[in-house]
Design an enzyme around this catalytic site. Structure first.
Site, mmCIF file in Angstrom:
data_model
loop_
_atom_site.group_PDB
_atom_site.id
_atom_site.type_symbol
_atom_site.label_atom_id
_atom_site.label_comp_id
_atom_site.label_asym_id
_atom_site.label_seq_id
_atom_site.Cartn_x
_atom_site.Cartn_y
_atom_site.Cartn_z
ATOM 1 N N HIS A 37 0.842 -1.292 0.005
ATOM 2 C CA HIS A 37 0.140 0.019 -0.160
ATOM 3 C C HIS A 37 0.876 1.414 0.012
ATOM 4 O O HIS A 37 0.683 2.004 -0.760
ATOM 5 C CB HIS A 37 -0.828 0.002 1.269
ATOM 6 N N ARG A 77 -1.814 -3.371 -9.293
ATOM 7 C CA ARG A 77 -1.832 -4.173 -10.152
ATOM 8 C C ARG A 77 -2.113 -5.654 -9.771
ATOM 9 O O ARG A 77 -2.729 -6.353 -10.580
ATOM 10 C CB ARG A 77 -0.606 -4.138 -11.212
ATOM 11 N N SER A 137 -0.547 -8.858 0.437
ATOM 12 C CA SER A 137 -1.791 -8.653 0.498
ATOM 13 C C SER A 137 -2.188 -8.698 2.006
ATOM 14 O O SER A 137 -1.522 -9.487 2.625
ATOM 15 C CB SER A 137 -2.516 -9.990 -0.274
#
Length: 281
Positions: free
Chosen positions: A39, A151, A188
């Site tokens: 992030h 992406r 993630s």
């Protein structure tokens, strides 16, 4: 300089008005919080395209199915704001659900036809309608000049670009390259759900995509056979594939020679992993 914290629409609009008065270009980085290195890397792309960067933090209920992890999705607001501030983010918009959806969840939705109906859209019905709806709402409220998305969520990126095109949003949508662990696993927030044993198995997803990319580069062209082999390799590694496809960049049937994207989603225990790899053949 301390990060500006915004929690309600009036404060956000006042902040945005100030940026406009000073002719500052604004870039938005939408997130659901529980921030990690991936992030924070999005901020680098945002800074390259704007004078001011604002991140949003909102765990969006509209994009979770009835049996998904909305209730247990990690909410770490104070740590997230501190990380954004350390990374040089200028502002954060962190609304409550009541602020963003004052009339409840049964609201007008934005649906991108066809593109959102397969792959993750088939695996998670209604998910992308929730994504495009909240992103459109954030675009309306923040009015950014640019917006940055990772992406890793390749289909999501394509959907948002299509929505921006179709609805004439004056926003440049930027895709940031996938950030990975040393063993190839795409970063993630859901990786923390993996057990120690599952974490050892998880890099098989990216390894399988790399194997297929190498086969394409070596001249293999039987797409159906390659997809079947990839799914079998994932199963052998203990993953349950939802899909593994070799497609064109706009997620249609591939045209070879040319650029293709290998996209995959698989479950490992209770955790759903996704990944993709772009290949020129």
């Amino acid at each position: 300089m301390a990060i500006t914290r915004l929690h309600d629409v009036a404060a956000l609009r006042a902040w945005r008005h100030t940026q406009g008065q000073d002719n500052r270009r604004v870039a938005l980085v939408p997130t659901m919080g529980n921030l990690h290195r991936g992030h924070l890397a999005l901020l680098d792309s945002a800074r390259a395209h704007a004078d001011v960067v604002i991140a949003s933090i909102f765990v969006n209920p509209l994009q979770f199915g009835p049996n998904e992890d909305f209730d247990r999705y990690p909410r770490t607001l104070e740590a997230d704001v501190a990380a954004l501030e350390d990374a040089g983010c200028d502002a954060v918009f962190a609304p409550s659900e009541r602020t963003l959806y004052p009339h409840g969840r049964d609201i007008a939705h934005i649906h991108v036809p066809h593109l959102g109906d397969h792959l993750c859209g088939a695996d998670r019905p209604g998910h992308f309608d929730g994504v495009t709806t909240v992103v459109a709402l954030l675009f309306h409220l923040v009015q950014p000049d640019a917006a940055v998305f990772g992406r890793k969520d390749y289909q999501q990126l394509q959907l948002i670009q299509r929505m921006v095109r179709d609805l004439h949003f004056p926003i440049r949508v930027i895709g940031h390259p996938i950030e990975r662990e040393a063993d190839g696993l795409a970063l993630s927030s859901r990786n923390q759900y993996l057990s120690a044993e599952e974490r050892v198995r998880a890099p098989a997803l990216h390894a399988t995509l790399r194997m297929l990319a190498e086969a394409l580069a070596a001249g293999e062209r039987d797409i159906d056979a390659m997809e079947a082999r990839g799914r079998a390799l994932l199963e052998q590694a203990g993953l349950a594939p939802s899909y593994l496809r070799i497609l064109s960049p706009d997620l249609q049937d591939p045209e070879i020679p040319g650029e293709v994207v290998i996209v995959a989603a698989a479950r490992l225990g209770d955790t759903r992993l996704i990944d993709n790899l772009m290949v020129h053949v």
